[in-house]
Design a protein around this motif. Structure first.
Motif, short mmCIF file in Angstrom:
data_model
loop_
_atom_site.label_atom_id
_atom_site.label_comp_id
_atom_site.label_asym_id
_atom_site.label_seq_id
_atom_site.Cartn_x
_atom_site.Cartn_y
_atom_site.Cartn_z
N ASN A 1 0.83 -1.08 -0.09
CA ASN A 1 -0.17 0.13 0.13
C ASN A 1 1.04 1.27 0.15
OD1 ASN A 1 -2.57 1.56 0.02
ND2 ASN A 1 -2.20 1.53 2.47
N ASP A 2 1.89 1.41 0.84
CA ASP A 2 2.91 2.37 0.85
C ASP A 2 3.55 2.58 -0.44
OD1 ASP A 2 2.31 2.86 3.63
OD2 ASP A 2 3.98 1.90 4.36
N GLU A 3 3.90 1.42 -1.10
CA GLU A 3 4.63 1.68 -2.39
C GLU A 3 3.70 2.06 -3.62
OE1 GLU A 3 6.04 -2.38 -3.10
OE2 GLU A 3 7.63 -1.92 -1.44
N LEU A 4 2.45 1.73 -3.45
CA LEU A 4 1.36 2.36 -4.40
C LEU A 4 1.17 3.78 -4.29
CD1 LEU A 4 -0.98 -0.81 -4.55
CD2 LEU A 4 0.50 -0.04 -6.38
N LYS A 5 0.99 4.16 -2.74
CA LYS A 5 0.96 5.61 -2.59
C LYS A 5 1.87 6.48 -3.35
CE LYS A 5 -1.75 5.03 1.77
NZ LYS A 5 -1.81 5.29 3.00
N LYS A 6 3.08 5.86 -2.89
CA LYS A 6 4.51 6.50 -3.68
C LYS A 6 4.51 6.69 -5.14
CE LYS A 6 7.71 5.26 0.29
NZ LYS A 6 8.61 4.55 0.66
N GLU A 7 3.85 5.51 -5.86
CA GLU A 7 3.78 5.69 -7.34
C GLU A 7 2.62 6.58 -7.68
OE1 GLU A 7 3.45 1.80 -9.30
OE2 GLU A 7 4.89 1.03 -7.78
N ILE A 8 1.52 6.82 -6.78
CA ILE A 8 0.42 7.64 -7.21
C ILE A 8 0.99 8.99 -7.09
CG2 ILE A 8 -1.64 8.53 -6.42
CD1 ILE A 8 -2.48 5.71 -5.69
N GLN A 9 2.03 9.40 -5.90
CA GLN A 9 2.37 10.58 -5.78
C GLN A 9 3.21 11.15 -7.05
OE1 GLN A 9 1.28 12.72 -3.87
NE2 GLN A 9 0.32 11.83 -2.27
N LYS A 10 4.17 10.07 -7.53
CA LYS A 10 4.83 10.43 -8.49
C LYS A 10 3.87 10.90 -9.78
CE LYS A 10 8.57 7.36 -7.07
NZ LYS A 10 9.43 5.99 -7.34
N LEU A 11 3.17 10.05 -10.03
CA LEU A 11 2.13 10.38 -11.23
C LEU A 11 1.41 11.62 -11.10
CD1 LEU A 11 0.61 6.76 -11.61
CD2 LEU A 11 2.42 7.74 -13.00
N LYS A 12 1.24 12.13 -9.92
CA LYS A 12 0.47 13.52 -9.79
C LYS A 12 1.48 14.56 -10.22
CE LYS A 12 -2.78 12.20 -6.32
NZ LYS A 12 -3.38 12.34 -5.17
#
Length: 112
Positions: free
Chosen positions: A101-112
């Protein structure tokens, strides 16, 4: 009787579906779809359920896991999921899900 995690929690705490639907601010029909595995729990709903039951929200994202309730009657416990620290390997699974979940959150932040 085989239940999802959300259904097992509701039954083991003796709540009516109407009570949980009200907690989540959704219709009883929507709640029952989640309980039957026909509708996914949102992140916000998992957070509300986690606060309500005082458990980790990751529990409500476990897929393909059903809980079998063989115990009926007073002082019985419903299925293997009663605490975060049990002997069924859920602690390790939840820790893994939290990392993912933390890794996915980081990936989402990168995409924003």
């Amino acid at each position: 009787m085989s239940l999802t995690v959300i259904g097992s929690f509701r039954i083991s705490h003796n709540y009516a579906p109407e009570h949980l639907a009200a907690e989540l601010d959704i219709s009883v029909e929507e709640y029952l779809k989640m309980e039957n595995g026909e509708q996914l729990v949102t992140t916000e709903q998992a957070g509300k359920l986690a606060s309500f039951y005082k458990v980790d929200p990751a529990l409500f994202f476990l897929k393909g896991l059903s809980v079998t309730n063989y115990n009926h009657g007073p002082n019985s416990h419903s299925g293997p999921i009663t605490t975060y620290n049990n002997n069924y390997g859920f602690k390790e699974l939840i820790e893994k899900l939290m990392i993912e979940n933390d890794e996915l959150k980081k990936e989402i932040q990168k995409l924003k």
